[in-house]
Design a protein around this motif. Structure first.
Motif, PDB file in Angstrom:
ATOM      1  N   ASP A 166       0.962 -11.091   0.140  1.00 13.06           N
ATOM      2  CA  ASP A 166      -0.028 -11.776  -0.690  1.00 13.06           C
ATOM      3  C   ASP A 166      -1.170 -12.224   0.208  1.00 13.06           C
ATOM      4  O   ASP A 166      -0.986 -13.093   1.068  1.00 13.06           O
ATOM      5  CB  ASP A 166       0.625 -12.973  -1.376  1.00 13.06           C
ATOM      6  CG  ASP A 166      -0.329 -13.696  -2.328  1.00 13.06           C
ATOM      7  OD1 ASP A 166      -1.543 -13.415  -2.315  1.00 13.06           O
ATOM      8  OD2 ASP A 166       0.161 -14.553  -3.092  1.00 13.06           O
ATOM      9  N   GLN A 201       5.453  -5.749   1.395  1.00 10.94           N
ATOM     10  CA  GLN A 201       4.855  -6.667   0.428  1.00 10.94           C
ATOM     11  C   GLN A 201       4.024  -7.719   1.155  1.00 10.94           C
ATOM     12  O   GLN A 201       4.359  -8.139   2.269  1.00 10.94           O
ATOM     13  CB  GLN A 201       5.956  -7.346  -0.394  1.00 10.94           C
ATOM     14  CG  GLN A 201       5.470  -8.151  -1.595  1.00 10.94           C
ATOM     15  CD  GLN A 201       5.022  -9.565  -1.222  1.00 10.94           C
ATOM     16  OE1 GLN A 201       5.501 -10.133  -0.222  1.00 10.94           O
ATOM     17  NE2 GLN A 201       4.125 -10.144  -1.998  1.00 10.94           N
ATOM     18  N   GLY A 224       0.325 -16.056   3.425  1.00 12.06           N
ATOM     19  CA  GLY A 224       0.640 -14.722   2.930  1.00 12.06           C
ATOM     20  C   GLY A 224       0.203 -13.634   3.885  1.00 12.06           C
ATOM     21  O   GLY A 224       0.932 -12.655   4.108  1.00 12.06           O
ATOM     22  N   ASN A 226       1.264  -6.130  -3.488  1.00 15.76           N
ATOM     23  CA  ASN A 226       1.452  -7.566  -3.641  1.00 15.76           C
ATOM     24  C   ASN A 226       2.501  -7.872  -4.696  1.00 15.76           C
ATOM     25  O   ASN A 226       3.667  -8.075  -4.390  1.00 15.76           O
ATOM     26  CB  ASN A 226       0.123  -8.251  -3.985  1.00 15.76           C
ATOM     27  CG  ASN A 226       0.258  -9.755  -4.110  1.00 15.76           C
ATOM     28  OD1 ASN A 226       1.292 -10.333  -3.752  1.00 15.76           O
ATOM     29  ND2 ASN A 226      -0.757 -10.412  -4.627  1.00 15.76           N
ATOM     30  N   GLN A 227       2.128  -7.809  -5.979  1.00 15.53           N
ATOM     31  CA  GLN A 227       3.044  -8.234  -7.038  1.00 15.53           C
ATOM     32  C   GLN A 227       3.749  -7.077  -7.742  1.00 15.53           C
ATOM     33  O   GLN A 227       4.830  -7.254  -8.286  1.00 15.53           O
ATOM     34  CB  GLN A 227       2.279  -9.059  -8.079  1.00 15.53           C
ATOM     35  CG  GLN A 227       1.706 -10.352  -7.529  1.00 15.53           C
ATOM     36  CD  GLN A 227       0.919 -11.116  -8.571  1.00 15.53           C
ATOM     37  OE1 GLN A 227       0.244 -10.520  -9.408  1.00 15.53           O
ATOM     38  NE2 GLN A 227       1.011 -12.431  -8.530  1.00 15.53           N
ATOM     39  N   THR A 275      -3.508  -0.638   2.443  1.00 14.25           N
ATOM     40  CA  THR A 275      -3.262  -1.881   1.723  1.00 14.25           C
ATOM     41  C   THR A 275      -3.735  -1.726   0.275  1.00 14.25           C
ATOM     42  O   THR A 275      -4.635  -0.959  -0.029  1.00 14.25           O
ATOM     43  CB  THR A 275      -3.984  -3.070   2.386  1.00 14.25           C
ATOM     44  OG1 THR A 275      -5.404  -2.917   2.267  1.00 14.25           O
ATOM     45  CG2 THR A 275      -3.598  -3.190   3.856  1.00 14.25           C
ATOM     46  N   ALA A 313      -8.725 -12.585   0.711  1.00 14.26           N
ATOM     47  CA  ALA A 313      -8.217 -11.233   0.460  1.00 14.26           C
ATOM     48  C   ALA A 313      -9.169 -10.151   0.959  1.00 14.26           C
ATOM     49  O   ALA A 313      -8.731  -9.125   1.491  1.00 14.26           O
ATOM     50  CB  ALA A 313      -7.962 -11.047  -1.040  1.00 14.26           C
ATOM     51  N   HIS A 365       1.169  -1.104   1.505  1.00 10.78           N
ATOM     52  CA  HIS A 365       1.196  -2.518   1.138  1.00 10.78           C
ATOM     53  C   HIS A 365       1.018  -2.667  -0.371  1.00 10.78           C
ATOM     54  O   HIS A 365       0.273  -1.922  -1.011  1.00 10.78           O
ATOM     55  CB  HIS A 365       0.068  -3.279   1.851  1.00 10.78           C
ATOM     56  CG  HIS A 365      -0.317  -4.547   1.138  1.00 10.78           C
ATOM     57  ND1 HIS A 365      -1.377  -4.598   0.255  1.00 10.78           N
ATOM     58  CD2 HIS A 365       0.237  -5.781   1.145  1.00 10.78           C
ATOM     59  CE1 HIS A 365      -1.473  -5.817  -0.238  1.00 10.78           C
ATOM     60  NE2 HIS A 365      -0.512  -6.553   0.284  1.00 10.78           N
TER      61      HIS A 365
END
Length: 249
Positions: A60, A58, A66, A34-35, A8, A115, A32
């Motif tokens: 979040d 992907q 998410g 995110n943005q 991740t 997170a 993995h």
């Protein structure tokens, strides 16, 4: 059957170095991000040039929704692709810092814990049945769990939770042959630390913190994760490996 490792937060920094190293070790990769779609795709293409297979997912991790969406995507992929043998999970994604004690608000508190703690916990809970019997779970903790930094207390608290999760999960999953360890980096030269580390004051602080009188490199963290994912580490579990360069000895 080809063995895969899930990493991740793989599009940059330590996660990127870990992805490259595990690919060199012979793993195919579930990465993995995110943005940063562009960086994730660049990484995918570069690793595939070495002959390894890469699949991007992907997600979040700042909210329950998410995290749940990422888990659903990962489970769907693992259920669909019967040729994927999941050997290693590296929990690297997360917020790298937090505000000071007096400045943290409810929203920041929730996002950092979401997170840094909630995501690795529930991803592990949801994907552990896909791990092979001699699988590996490797968590990214931090040297701040043994050094007092009031200016980033919430971040340090999340990494303390990761350390507890590490040795508790090691006991929980040991009968399946799955090892669970964490790696505790010190000051590492990444794009997220560059703004303050690449200054005269930052360099002086890094030199004063470490017994080796320097900051670490992402590849040095990746090397330790590579070892923990290997057969050479088959009898190591529940351990928090300090990779701070001897910070604050």
């Amino acid at each position: 059957m080809d063995q895969y490792a899930l990493v991740t937060g793989a599009s940059r920094g330590i996660g990127k170095a870990v992805a490259f190293q595990l690919a060199k070790d012979g793993f195919n990769l579930l990465l993995h991000y995110n943005q940063n779609t562009e960086k994730a795709n660049e990484l995918k293409k570069e690793i595939e040039l070495s002959g390894r297979q890469v699949k991007l997912i992907q997600g979040d991790f700042n909210s329950n929704e998410g995290i749940e969406e990422f888990i659903e995507k990962a489970r769907k992929l693992l259920n669909k692709k019967k040729d994927i043998s999941l050997h290693t999970i590296v929990h690297n994604a997360g917020h790298a810092t937090s505000s000071g004690f007096g400045d943290v608000n409810f929203n920041e508190f929730d996002q950092v814990f979401s997170a840094n703690v909630k995501a690795p916990y529930f991803i592990t809970q949801s994907l552990v049945d896909f791990l092979v019997p001699n699988g590996r779970i490797i968590n990214l903790s931090s040297g701040v769990t043994r050094i007092a930094f009031p200016h980033m207390m919430i971040y340090a608290m999340t990494k303390g939770a990761i350390n507890t999760m590490t040795f508790t999960l090691a006991k929980e999953l040991g009968a399946k042959g799955i090892t669970v360890n964490s790696v505790m980096p010190g000051i590492i030269d990444t794009d997220s630390t560059a703004s303050w580390l690449h200054t005269e004051e930052g360099q002086e602080n890094a030199k004063n913190m470490s017994a080796l009188e320097r900051e670490g490199q992402p590849e040095e963290i990746a090397n330790v994760i590579s070892f923990l994912a290997s057969e050479k580490a088959s009898f190591i579990t529940g351990h928090n490996v300090d990779v701070t360069g001897g910070s604050q000895l």
